[in-house]
Design an enzyme around this catalytic site. Structure first.
Site, PDB file in Angstrom:
ATOM      1  N   CYS A 127       0.764  -1.241   0.000  1.00 41.94           N
ATOM      2  CA  CYS A 127       0.000   0.000   0.000  1.00 41.94           C
ATOM      3  C   CYS A 127       0.799   1.297   0.000  1.00 41.94           C
ATOM      4  O   CYS A 127       1.980   1.330   0.265  1.00 41.94           O
ATOM      5  CB  CYS A 127      -0.923   0.108   1.195  1.00 41.94           C
ATOM      6  SG  CYS A 127      -1.848  -1.328   1.536  1.00 41.94           S
ATOM      7  N   CYS A 140      13.506  -1.288   4.643  1.00 40.99           N
ATOM      8  CA  CYS A 140      13.348  -2.338   3.627  1.00 40.99           C
ATOM      9  C   CYS A 140      14.231  -2.037   2.415  1.00 40.99           C
ATOM     10  O   CYS A 140      13.990  -1.079   1.673  1.00 40.99           O
ATOM     11  CB  CYS A 140      11.891  -2.405   3.185  1.00 40.99           C
ATOM     12  SG  CYS A 140      11.630  -3.483   1.759  1.00 40.99           S
ATOM     13  N   SER A 160      11.957  -0.410 -13.454  1.00 46.26           N
ATOM     14  CA  SER A 160      12.809  -0.190 -12.284  1.00 46.26           C
ATOM     15  C   SER A 160      14.277  -0.512 -12.553  1.00 46.26           C
ATOM     16  O   SER A 160      15.162   0.033 -11.903  1.00 46.26           O
ATOM     17  CB  SER A 160      12.285  -0.981 -11.078  1.00 46.26           C
ATOM     18  OG  SER A 160      11.745  -2.212 -11.487  1.00 46.26           O
ATOM     19  N   ASP A 197      18.341  -6.697 -14.843  1.00 50.02           N
ATOM     20  CA  ASP A 197      17.035  -6.677 -14.193  1.00 50.02           C
ATOM     21  C   ASP A 197      17.251  -6.428 -12.706  1.00 50.02           C
ATOM     22  O   ASP A 197      18.371  -6.562 -12.197  1.00 50.02           O
ATOM     23  CB  ASP A 197      16.275  -7.992 -14.424  1.00 50.02           C
ATOM     24  CG  ASP A 197      14.761  -7.797 -14.279  1.00 50.02           C
ATOM     25  OD1 ASP A 197      14.331  -6.713 -13.817  1.00 50.02           O
ATOM     26  OD2 ASP A 197      14.020  -8.729 -14.620  1.00 50.02           O
ATOM     27  N   ASP A 198      16.192  -6.022 -11.993  1.00 49.74           N
ATOM     28  CA  ASP A 198      16.399  -5.669 -10.590  1.00 49.74           C
ATOM     29  C   ASP A 198      16.459  -6.871  -9.673  1.00 49.74           C
ATOM     30  O   ASP A 198      17.176  -6.873  -8.686  1.00 49.74           O
ATOM     31  CB  ASP A 198      15.315  -4.678 -10.120  1.00 49.74           C
ATOM     32  CG  ASP A 198      13.932  -5.142 -10.462  1.00 49.74           C
ATOM     33  OD1 ASP A 198      13.484  -6.139  -9.882  1.00 49.74           O
ATOM     34  OD2 ASP A 198      13.298  -4.523 -11.327  1.00 49.74           O
ATOM     35  N   CYS A 249       8.886 -12.376   2.687  1.00 52.73           N
ATOM     36  CA  CYS A 249       8.791 -11.152   3.481  1.00 52.73           C
ATOM     37  C   CYS A 249       7.586 -11.256   4.411  1.00 52.73           C
ATOM     38  O   CYS A 249       6.534 -11.740   4.015  1.00 52.73           O
ATOM     39  CB  CYS A 249       8.602  -9.947   2.552  1.00 52.73           C
ATOM     40  SG  CYS A 249       8.405  -8.397   3.454  1.00 52.73           S
ATOM     41  N   CYS A 265      16.717  -3.687   6.495  1.00 55.35           N
ATOM     42  CA  CYS A 265      16.146  -5.034   6.575  1.00 55.35           C
ATOM     43  C   CYS A 265      16.411  -5.712   5.245  1.00 55.35           C
ATOM     44  O   CYS A 265      15.927  -5.266   4.202  1.00 55.35           O
ATOM     45  CB  CYS A 265      14.640  -4.990   6.837  1.00 55.35           C
ATOM     46  SG  CYS A 265      13.890  -6.650   6.770  1.00 55.35           S
ATOM     47  N   CYS A 302      14.694 -10.716   3.018  1.00 61.63           N
ATOM     48  CA  CYS A 302      14.348 -11.523   1.845  1.00 61.63           C
ATOM     49  C   CYS A 302      15.592 -12.103   1.188  1.00 61.63           C
ATOM     50  O   CYS A 302      15.528 -13.096   0.475  1.00 61.63           O
ATOM     51  CB  CYS A 302      13.508 -10.721   0.853  1.00 61.63           C
ATOM     52  SG  CYS A 302      14.235  -9.151   0.364  1.00 61.63           S
TER      53      CYS A 302
END
Lengths: 456, 456, 456, 456
Positions: free
Chosen positions: A8, A245, A292, A354-355, A391, A442, A445
């Site tokens: 969100c 994050c 991105s 790529d990210d 996550c 953090c 992941c």
């Protein structure tokens, strides 16, 4: 990379000008649409009552001039763009903001994040006799705030002590806008200004969209209370330097946002530069997977000296959901979003940046696509480490067994996606690229080190 | 640049495989959505009857799996994405394809372009007793075809003789797909293949979107008839080398399309290179206005040696219409589509490359936006000459008095938009950049030389 | 008479058969649509979870086969058709059933009536820390039930002691359907059966609609708990013989319903008979205003010996809202619902029987309409006394100053509506006509004697 | 009886006042909604252009204040409510009015009826080079009118000579409203007035709905041309006395309409009286199946002396389509429309009057319903003869093999529907009951004598 789902965007406004508050909220949420496409809502105070409009769908689908009009003269207002982390329930009831009515009048809240001890808190509230309307963790937080006494900042601070997880909150009560960021500082929240009015937003791009300015980030554990007297800050104890994050930099945030004082765009360029150093390759062009990964590709190109060239084109209309032939056909879906620019690709040795890689299937289809368009070699370079752990703080990663990085080595994965070579950026390099010295990160992941204990 | 409105995309399929024809059409139209956002439609033959589905809205709004299902087994099918050139009437009745039923069964047609002698032809048909259902020029063409006798190619050829203007047509009758391009070759049309099936499309990007391949362009004045026996070509006399619309290269076409054998992307890079030669400037970065001007900015950067940097970010969701505060507020509209990446802009001297200037207001807002984000200097470089004349062949340019290039010199316009300097690419350089030796160009919007007489 | 707005229909099902519970609920609510046209909803237990579907609109607009499917296998289920007594707020949030989640799982409730001490109860709950989601009095009742302990019947009984007002409730918790009728017995609620399954409904017509049977009325103050062991009844102290709303017989209930053992149809015929005795008139025909006044007109005709004849025809499609020319034009509205059957009216002296007069404007338009159609005389006969006092128990009567019977005598009103004569049925006669010896009646709208004190 | 489908209502207005033409049309079509529920449309002249709004659905669904506004100042206007006789195609393209544009400007037409030689006429027009947009027979008629020359009345008269079948037409061209009724006079059409403005409508109830008055019926073969100079009549040769559809009196028309000078209501009362004479029975009450059979039941009751009583109640909201449990369950459908008034039925011997029997299943469910509600005897009395032949003139009767009256004798059918006795009204009695001496009747559905030859 494949679309991960973020939990969100939140927005808040304390209107000290004659702005049309509904339009400001709409434009801001529109700018943060990438953070949540499942639903949107606005709640604003109008003459001590609260008006709410929310529904499933994109911001541009949920709102019209008619539905924004009631918010025009709103003094305090919040907004939300949502992805349903819970996943199963896609009902309007669970959309945000949530409005509740207590002794002091209304309270409305918008939330980005996930409360990991929600089940325990909810059950203990139910034991005390609380009835819940929704399955959301923001209802839990609202009841907790309400169960405490004192000033609004004291009540919020008491809630902060009980709750564990990630949360960036925008909250209104009559005459007052409140912003809260969890003590770990996991999700972003920042303060901005337009005219003499104050705004809260998950990303600073929301301020640009309304012609406003970024002021500063809300600190981990900070509560800001904005009313007619201005902005007041209350600090609850943060968790060390915070645990921001890292994936916001890798993928989620918009290129034009600045998070915790770090430009997302610049951090991505640095990721690409470092990636070029650790994983160089002889090639004709460097290209990025839109959108991105494009700055990382610029970085790779600059560092390596290999010219940047656009190899893939993104369909402008793919922001909107579209059908893909009955069954959810990922290949069709990729092809409808991305197409090769054949003349730039034919006969070329390509470094494709790529990210991140999550399930690996998207990468596979993209490599195929480039080969069919005549690419001689495709060298995949990923501007982050393998995603290996789910996550628990608001990002809808698949379970570990579907995370291809969790159970496939680089060589095996390279064969699966059909690339000529594959390399990742290491975690230390990623952290260096972000370069957020001010803040702890953090990286759960990637390394499984969650900033707090996760209940079963 | 501001959004000009293009008059449509056409698509045709002769299905020699077991493809789901509706899905193929949908994916192809989705890829050409940029050519027309006002309406969409598909008409396909199903067991000697014709099925039609069309409505106002985006391709993704008009179609669903349910509405595509009837086309699954269609052997011949056409599709259309439309902008209402007429402008005033936004009714479903005028959307395409148009289906009519004559002695030989159905005829359905999709059209991109504008017939300049439509009024005369329509009136003479009405004098002969024809009743029209729509105000469209494709109804005129269908009646003309029907009024001739012979084979379908003879009937179409007879129509071609009567009609003056731009048209790229996809037409179906029972068992047969026909493609037609006007003798001037103004609008693009090309032939492609997926599996053993043939396709017609306004732009080759449609073929990529379905995993197919570009075969060749349809020639000016060419009629192709595709049936169970394959592709048959009939050539009507072309108008010299043709008059291909140069603005397709400047702005309309997608970067990944190849038009008349010229890569749109490459032609734009060349425009930027030449622009750098004719209008150099000392600066820190080169940036392009997304999306059509980005390749030109790459070209400018490469030629000048000034590094390319992304200065403006485009909101992914702005493909969809959105509200902008009741009144059509152009400034809000620009701000919701484009936002500056502040860190890349602050303190910089920027060469900002755009593809064209029409009304000038967009450029003004963009320059303002960059200045507010801290740009030190903004040098506007336009990859085409001033637009001075209205288009009569399918592009909805404003009338001459609103074309800022028609009545404002470079210096005056530079002041109006607030740039530090402004320069255009000359017409000869533009033509050289496109480098389409095979084809003559229509540059009427720049030089007023229309390829045919335009009735009042 | 003009349309008064009734506060709702409730429905409940305990499914002991293999019935498709959603369809049963839909058909039942459809039969009770006349009690509330503003919104509808169903909540049902599916595998210990609760599914809810509700929206603004008619039952037939809110539900489709798709939205009913999830309820197919529901064991316990409730439904609601609503008119917003509150009036101002027409939001989905306030539609019913309302679902809340407490320690024991879900609780869902549908309510017909009005709680007169709702504000006090709501505020005292808020003082104890309760947060409300809605402005409805059924949320208040649900929190009260939840704040008590013991078995479900004990908790509900404790709530009954606190609450003053009218309420007919259908309630579900896991495995259990509960029906409650207020101790005054103001609103109707009855128990029925279809196959081996039990139903609760506001009116017995709901049972006919699904091929089921009426068993008995729920008594004032009675709580029925229906679970796998059958139907269990708990009696809280009633308020004397009860105070059943006499207006249900006069106007609201359907002719085919039986309320508190009295046939609505028969009671209306008796009203007409008595009306004929107390207000005879020499005339050619007796006619009724469709639909609730038709049985009374039959009664008047039979008693007087004057032949019944249909003078007005009701448009079958007027159940649905329709537009009436921008402004709410009452005259157009009347004309679109009712039209004279000219041949039956021309030259006739008509006794026109209506059930009641509220604002008087409808009667005026109807008399005008009959005169224009050629009626020689129109004698208005009203099968109830003048409405002089507002209802506080669920019927949306206008405030006293707009109740024409409150401030206009019979002669004055007769002149206003343009009738040749006007007469009412006296209250004693009305009560005799209903003839419900078993039950006391609330006649507050006629005599101002409210069965309980009404707070400001 | 079961719902037969009628082929439409037509409406026309020549506005000599300041009426809001859109509202007048809307209210009139709303009053004729019973003639066609599948689609609705209005076409009106606005400043020499024609505006059209039409869609699938009920009149109240198709129109809103917004969609009516453009017609406000319309001088000439037509409207249509439609049932798709063709049946298969439910597309907007085939809805009416149909608008075409010829040399003299627009022509728009609304049609009720069926052209039996449509296929031949269509094909011969196609041979002449006409292209059709729709599958409707009114497009055929419009092309025929257009293919003739002379004044509008001459052109229409020439079309009348070519066309065989039933048609009541309302037509507009610039400045002129035209009404046409076929020479057989099969479908109704009448002329009315409101203020100084003229109206055409299928049924006179439309005039009542707008406060207007019936003037006269249009005669078989008559063409009326209404313009600024008033109403002009042109008579083409009628087919004898005409062949007015007797089923309009039996079932279709509204009770408050007057067709060809005969009151529908009164004719139905007479049918009931005669039915009582030819098929008397000893019983306690007479009841009618709502709504068309109620006057016949009144007649039966008056003639027999047996009291009329309401046995069945019709749900007011069933005008609107509603779902009935996935599969089209006729039994549920009947039960949702009609419910027994138990107290009036229990222990009673009932004469149940219905207007006609088509498939017989509805009658079966109704008899069952009454028996379950306690009826001692049910004597079915049908106010018309057995329907044995399909209609070719606009009524969607099922094919002969599904017409229960075509292959089942009275006794067999009585057993099938489960009645104690069954009797029909004979055709001579029906014709006498209608008593339309002025006009001949088409009774083909009862006796197979079609007024013209029907092609295969």
């Amino acid at each position: 990379m494949e679309k991960l789902k973020e939990a969100c965007a939140v927005f808040g406004l304390f209107n000290n000008d004659d702005f049309d508050a509904g339009q400001i909220a709409y434009q801001s949420l529109f700018a943060m649409q990438h953070r949540g496409q499942d639903g949107a809502g606005i709640a604003g105070a109008v003459q001590n009552e609260v008006v709410i409009h929310k529904d499933l769908g994109l911001v541009s689908e949920v709102f019209s001039d008619d539905s924004l009009r009631p918010f025009s003269n709103s003094r305090v207002l919040i907004g939300h763009a949502r992805y349903a982390t819970g996943g199963t329930s896609r009902s309007v009831i669970d959309t945000q903001p949530l409005v509740l009515h207590g002794l002091g009048g209304f309270m409305a809240m918008a939330h980005n994040g996930t409360i990991v001890n929600n089940q325990q808190l909810r059950m203990s509230l139910q034991k005390e006799g609380v009835l819940f309307h929704t399955n959301t963790d923001n209802e839990t937080m609202m009841h907790l705030i309400n169960h405490h006494s004192g000033s609004i900042e004291e009540k919020v601070a008491a809630m902060v002590k009980q709750v564990r997880g990630s949360y960036a909150l925008a909250l209104i009560i009559p005459g007052c806008l409140i912003g809260v960021r969890d003590p770990w500082g996991i999700r972003p929240l920042c303060l901005g200004k337009v005219g003499d009015s104050f705004m809260l937003a998950s990303e600073s791009c929301a301020f640009n969209a309304v012609g406003g300015q970024f002021i500063r980030d809300i600190e981990p554990g900070e509560i800001v209370v904005i009313n007619g007297q201005g902005v007041h800050s209350y600090q609850t104890p943060p968790q060390g330097k915070g645990h921001f994050c890292v994936f916001e930099y890798v993928y989620f945030a918009r290129n034009d946002s600045v998070l915790d004082s770090v430009s997302v765009y610049e951090s991505r360029v640095r990721m690409g530069r470092l990636l070029s150093q650790v994983a160089p390759v002889d090639a004709d062009i460097v290209a990025g997977v839109p959108e991105s990964a494009v700055p990382a590709a610029y970085g790779y190109a600059r560092e390596s000296g290999i010219p940047y060239e656009q190899a893939l084109m993104k369909n402008t209309y793919s922001g909107r959901t579209f059908i893909t032939g009955g069954q959810k056909n990922r290949e069709v879906s990729v092809r409808m979003k991305l197409t090769p620019i054949r003349k730039n690709v034919e006969g070329k040795r390509i470094v494709l940046v790529d990210d991140s890689i999550v399930r690996g299937t998207n990468s596979m289809y993209i490599v195929q696509m480039l080969r069919r368009a005549g690419a001689k070699e495709v060298h995949m370079r990923i501007a982050s480490p393998p995603v290996q752990f789910p996550c628990h703080f608001g990002i809808n990663t698949p379970s570990a067994q579907r995370l291809v990085g969790a159970h496939m080595g680089v060589d095996e994965l390279c064969r699966m996606i059909g690339a000529d070579s594959l390399a990742y950026l290491g975690l230390d390099d990623l952290i260096n690229a972000v370069g957020n010295d001010k803040r702890g990160m953090c990286c759960a992941c990637f390394n499984g080190k969650y900033p707090m204990e996760i209940p079963e």
